[in-house]
Write a protein that holds these residues in place. Structure first.
Motif, PDB file in Angstrom:
ATOM      1  N   VAL A 144       0.821  -1.125  -0.090  1.00 30.46           N
ATOM      2  CA  VAL A 144       0.113  -0.040  -0.022  1.00 30.46           C
ATOM      3  C   VAL A 144       0.863   1.019   0.114  1.00 30.46           C
ATOM      4  O   VAL A 144       1.951   1.226   0.846  1.00 30.46           O
ATOM      5  N   ASP A 145       0.405   2.192  -0.872  1.00 32.95           N
ATOM      6  CA  ASP A 145       1.225   3.444  -0.834  1.00 32.95           C
ATOM      7  C   ASP A 145       0.327   4.771  -1.038  1.00 32.95           C
ATOM      8  O   ASP A 145      -0.882   4.592  -1.901  1.00 32.95           O
ATOM      9  N   ARG A 146       0.572   5.724  -0.533  1.00 33.58           N
ATOM     10  CA  ARG A 146      -0.452   6.660  -0.631  1.00 33.58           C
ATOM     11  C   ARG A 146      -0.171   7.459  -1.850  1.00 33.58           C
ATOM     12  O   ARG A 146      -1.027   8.098  -2.712  1.00 33.58           O
ATOM     13  N   LEU A 147       0.850   7.230  -2.604  1.00 31.63           N
ATOM     14  CA  LEU A 147       1.281   7.894  -4.025  1.00 31.63           C
ATOM     15  C   LEU A 147       0.831   6.763  -4.968  1.00 31.63           C
ATOM     16  O   LEU A 147       1.144   5.538  -4.933  1.00 31.63           O
ATOM     17  N   PRO A 148       0.490   7.238  -6.321  1.00 31.96           N
ATOM     18  CA  PRO A 148       0.141   6.168  -7.372  1.00 31.96           C
ATOM     19  C   PRO A 148       1.268   5.469  -8.114  1.00 31.96           C
ATOM     20  O   PRO A 148       0.987   4.991  -9.132  1.00 31.96           O
ATOM     21  N   VAL A 149       2.361   5.682  -7.279  1.00 24.61           N
ATOM     22  CA  VAL A 149       3.593   4.938  -8.059  1.00 24.61           C
ATOM     23  C   VAL A 149       4.445   4.527  -6.877  1.00 24.61           C
ATOM     24  O   VAL A 149       4.540   5.177  -5.726  1.00 24.61           O
ATOM     25  N   ALA A 150       5.306   3.548  -7.176  1.00 24.84           N
ATOM     26  CA  ALA A 150       5.985   2.949  -5.919  1.00 24.84           C
ATOM     27  C   ALA A 150       7.728   3.369  -6.034  1.00 24.84           C
ATOM     28  O   ALA A 150       7.929   4.091  -6.914  1.00 24.84           O
ATOM     29  N   GLY A 151       8.211   3.271  -4.981  1.00 23.94           N
ATOM     30  CA  GLY A 151       9.709   3.689  -5.028  1.00 23.94           C
ATOM     31  C   GLY A 151       9.893   4.408  -3.816  1.00 23.94           C
ATOM     32  O   GLY A 151      11.132   4.418  -3.212  1.00 23.94           O
ATOM     33  N   GLY A 152       9.294   5.380  -3.181  1.00 24.24           N
ATOM     34  CA  GLY A 152       9.386   5.930  -1.902  1.00 24.24           C
ATOM     35  C   GLY A 152      10.565   6.686  -2.145  1.00 24.24           C
ATOM     36  O   GLY A 152      11.178   7.429  -3.033  1.00 24.24           O
ATOM     37  N   LEU A 153      11.946   6.559  -1.197  1.00 22.40           N
ATOM     38  CA  LEU A 153      13.023   7.207  -1.004  1.00 22.40           C
ATOM     39  C   LEU A 153      13.958   6.977  -2.425  1.00 22.40           C
ATOM     40  O   LEU A 153      14.738   7.628  -2.820  1.00 22.40           O
ATOM     41  N   VAL A 154      13.902   5.902  -2.831  1.00 21.89           N
ATOM     42  CA  VAL A 154      14.610   5.689  -4.119  1.00 21.89           C
ATOM     43  C   VAL A 154      14.251   6.628  -5.294  1.00 21.89           C
ATOM     44  O   VAL A 154      15.102   6.855  -5.950  1.00 21.89           O
ATOM     45  N   LEU A 185      -1.728   1.131  -4.952  1.00 19.11           N
ATOM     46  CA  LEU A 185      -0.942   2.435  -5.020  1.00 19.11           C
ATOM     47  C   LEU A 185      -1.989   3.500  -5.156  1.00 19.11           C
ATOM     48  O   LEU A 185      -2.918   3.441  -5.648  1.00 19.11           O
ATOM     49  N   GLY A 186      -1.689   4.674  -4.352  1.00 15.33           N
ATOM     50  CA  GLY A 186      -2.655   5.716  -4.434  1.00 15.33           C
ATOM     51  C   GLY A 186      -3.766   5.672  -3.319  1.00 15.33           C
ATOM     52  O   GLY A 186      -4.798   6.282  -3.411  1.00 15.33           O
ATOM     53  N   GLN A 505      -8.947   5.956  -7.447  1.00 11.00           N
ATOM     54  CA  GLN A 505      -7.770   6.047  -8.467  1.00 11.00           C
ATOM     55  C   GLN A 505      -6.362   5.081  -8.181  1.00 11.00           C
ATOM     56  O   GLN A 505      -5.433   5.473  -8.063  1.00 11.00           O
ATOM     57  N   VAL A 506      -6.893   3.977  -7.591  1.00 17.18           N
ATOM     58  CA  VAL A 506      -5.969   2.891  -7.532  1.00 17.18           C
ATOM     59  C   VAL A 506      -5.181   2.263  -8.390  1.00 17.18           C
ATOM     60  O   VAL A 506      -5.591   1.850  -9.389  1.00 17.18           O
ATOM     61  N   VAL A 507      -3.901   2.357  -8.182  1.00 15.47           N
ATOM     62  CA  VAL A 507      -2.819   1.773  -9.461  1.00 15.47           C
ATOM     63  C   VAL A 507      -2.475   0.445  -8.767  1.00 15.47           C
ATOM     64  O   VAL A 507      -2.060   0.173  -7.655  1.00 15.47           O
ATOM     65  N   ASP A 508      -2.714  -0.616  -9.798  1.00 14.79           N
ATOM     66  CA  ASP A 508      -1.981  -1.948  -9.219  1.00 14.79           C
ATOM     67  C   ASP A 508      -0.722  -2.366  -9.990  1.00 14.79           C
ATOM     68  O   ASP A 508      -0.192  -1.325 -10.558  1.00 14.79           O
ATOM     69  N   ALA A 509      -0.280  -3.556  -9.983  1.00 15.30           N
ATOM     70  CA  ALA A 509       1.099  -3.707 -10.486  1.00 15.30           C
ATOM     71  C   ALA A 509       0.961  -3.707 -12.022  1.00 15.30           C
ATOM     72  O   ALA A 509       2.038  -3.117 -12.417  1.00 15.30           O
ATOM     73  N   ARG A 510      -0.251  -3.924 -12.563  1.00 21.05           N
ATOM     74  CA  ARG A 510       0.010  -3.693 -14.115  1.00 21.05           C
ATOM     75  C   ARG A 510      -0.006  -2.179 -14.463  1.00 21.05           C
ATOM     76  O   ARG A 510       0.510  -1.738 -15.431  1.00 21.05           O
TER      77      ARG A 510
END
Length: 552
Positions: A144-154, A185-186, A505-510
């Motif tokens: 789970v992430d509040r942004l619609p894209v993964a990665g965080g600090l990286v 995500l999101g 506006q949830v984003v999944d792996a695809r």
């Protein structure tokens, strides 16, 4: 020939695990692990097998005889670490590790039902936790992430001119597509879904939300226009969707950066680098345009203490000494500065400043467009007030403990550290900016855990999260075996429906893969590794567009 570890070391100890002769230190089992700036290869013990270089996730390890001029000091840095140390014991055989009986501290009994674990946050801390679960158990992991894209600090914290450091993201991304992973995500916990609702659908929840706020100086004038926290500046040049393109104004000739850590040096370096170099990175489009038009010629880095106590790492300081077209200067206004540099031992960071120009800077001199670009390191200078005209900053008043002076500047960046913020539904210690815990277990909340900076405070680099995650996941699995985890009352399918209904506006792996393809394609068209999408609507549109194309 031997190998050496260089600037981009992430200290996650992958190299330690593959070294056949135990020549990389400190190891995770040693007390010094996590407290040193980087890992080191003992040149006397290295057998030139190259296993460490092959395993390194950030391309930080090279043969000594292939080091560039800029990297050459790392051969000495690696060797100096072992100068006064006794060699580590090894045992004979084809692999010289002193292996003991097999131990699987982070595994569950074979007859144990698969756990459902939610990990909140997709930065290094969260992904190391997910990796541990996926590799050692048959758990189902919800990211789970509040942004619609993964990665965080990286994605949003590493400087764009450090592409090798960003490569650790490739290691994490392989788990985004893992068959036992579901991505949401999101989705913001506390806004779209409560902590209680998240827990109801999972056996355990691990919060890896980092430290997103900045520490304040606590001095007059801090709220003047033109005083920007380093958190915002770093997010600005990394295209974070929550930071506006016009956040940073580069119309001033001189900038003051308050702080002496790696982030302070990152900010200083980016401000004076040749934009043509940055044009080959994934820097935000708006930041690149602003830097091309920038009037900044001089960046002053203020350190409260002397060079012997600077918080930045030797590798980040070395990067400044080899910055093309940029002069590095030490302000010699205080005799303690030069004395500390001259007295430094060869392995001390302060010794790296021995060949750097020293001068007592005349602050009445205003840099001009024709001035050489330079970074001034001014130690023993604590800001006591920010000065302004018509609501905008015009300089900083600083003190060395005895005298005060003014450093004129049109932009002030405070880079004195990050700070965690409260997570709705979880306890919070406002003094430390962390969630109270015991070995990762949140106090008074069975089945709830923390990892990373929200657990231990904003200390340690990317690799430090690996050991941190191992402790937390070890605690979680021990609680599972002890029957201390509350049973979920809802299904994963119900959680998916809940997030779609609440978030929208949830984003999944695809969708994440579609974002990646879109950014890489934009970068290919511009001759860059990628061009990041800089707003939430753009990211969501790319994610949806990718899915639509696949269904036709």
């Amino acid at each position: 020939m031997t190998y050496a570890i260089t600037q981009t070391c992430c200290s996650d100890a992958t190299c330690v695990a593959v070294c056949p002769v135990n020549c990389i230190h400190p190891t995770p089992q040693e007390r010094a692990f996590g407290s040193t700036e980087m890992l080191h290869i003992d040149p006397k013990a290295c057998i030139d097998c190259g296993a460490c270089a092959d395993a390194c996730p950030v391309d930080a390890i090279f043969p000594v005889d292939s080091l560039s001029t800029e990297q050459r000091p790392y051969a000495d840095i690696n060797a100096a670490y072992f100068a006064d140390r006794e060699p580590e014991p090894v045992t004979p055989g084809p692999n010289f590790h002193a292996w003991g009986a097999p131990a699987f501290e982070r595994s569950l009994p074979s007859d144990f039902a698969p756990l459902r674990v939610a990990v909140v946050g997709t930065g290094p801390a969260g992904m190391y936790a997910a990796e541990d679960l996926l590799l050692h158990t048959d758990a189902e992991v919800t990211l789970v992430d509040r942004l619609p894209v993964a990665g965080g600090l990286v994605r949003y914290g590493v400087a764009p001119d450090h592409p090798a450091t960003k490569k650790v993201g490739d290691t994490f991304s392989r788990f985004h597509r893992h068959p036992r992973v579901r991505m949401h995500l999101g989705v913001e916990i506390g806004k779209d879904v409560t902590a209680e609702e998240l827990a109801a659908h999972h056996d355990a929840v691990v919060y890896a939300v980092g430290a997103s706020a900045d520490r304040r100086l606590g001095i007059p004038g801090e709220d003047l226009a033109g005083c920007v926290p380093a958190t915002a500046f770093v997010s600005w040049y990394n295209a974070h969707p929550e930071v506006a393109p016009d956040t940073v104004d580069l119309s001033a000739e001189r900038v003051v950066v308050v702080g002496n850590g790696n982030v302070a040096l990152d900010v200083a370096r980016i401000l004076v680098m040749d934009p043509r170099t940055l044009a080959g990175t994934d820097i935000a489009d708006h930041a690149l345009a602003a830097l091309r038009a920038s009037r900044v010629r001089e960046v002053v880095v203020l350190g409260r203490r002397g060079p012997e106590h600077a918080a930045y790492t030797a590798s980040e300081l070395l990067a400044l000494t080899h910055l093309p077209g940029v002069e590095l200067v030490v302000d010699d206004h205080d005799p303690r500065t030069g004395a500390a540099i001259d007295a430094a031992e060869p392995c001390d960071k302060a010794a790296l400043l021995r060949g750097v120009t020293r001068e007592t800077v005349d602050w009445s001199r205003t840099p001009t467009a024709s001035s050489a670009r330079r970074i001034v390191l001014r130690f023993h200078s604590a800001p006591v007030a920010l000065l302004g005209d018509d609501g905008r900053v015009r300089g900083a008043r600083v003190t060395d403990g005895q005298r005060e002076s003014e450093v004129p500047a049109g932009l002030i960046v405070r880079a004195i550290g990050y700070r965690g913020v409260p997570v709705p539904g979880l306890p919070f210690d406002p003094t430390t900016g962390t969630v109270p815990h015991e070995r990762g277990r949140v106090a008074g909340m069975p089945g709830t855990y923390v990892v990373g900076w929200i657990k231990r405070g904003p200390s340690g680099g990317i690799g430090a999260n690996r050991t941190c995650a191992a402790e937390t996941i070890g605690t979680l699995l021990a609680d599972a075996v002890a029957g201390a985890l509350p049973a979920p009352t809802r299904t994963l399918q119900a959680f998916r429906r809940l997030t779609r209904r609440r978030g929208g506006q949830v984003v999944d792996a695809r969708g994440l893969a579609a974002i990646d393809r879109a950014e890489v394609a934009r970068g290919r068209a511009a001759g860059r590794p990628r061009v990041k999408l800089g707003t939430v609507p753009e990211l969501v549109a790319a994610a949806k567009g990718g899915r639509l194309r696949r269904t036709r």
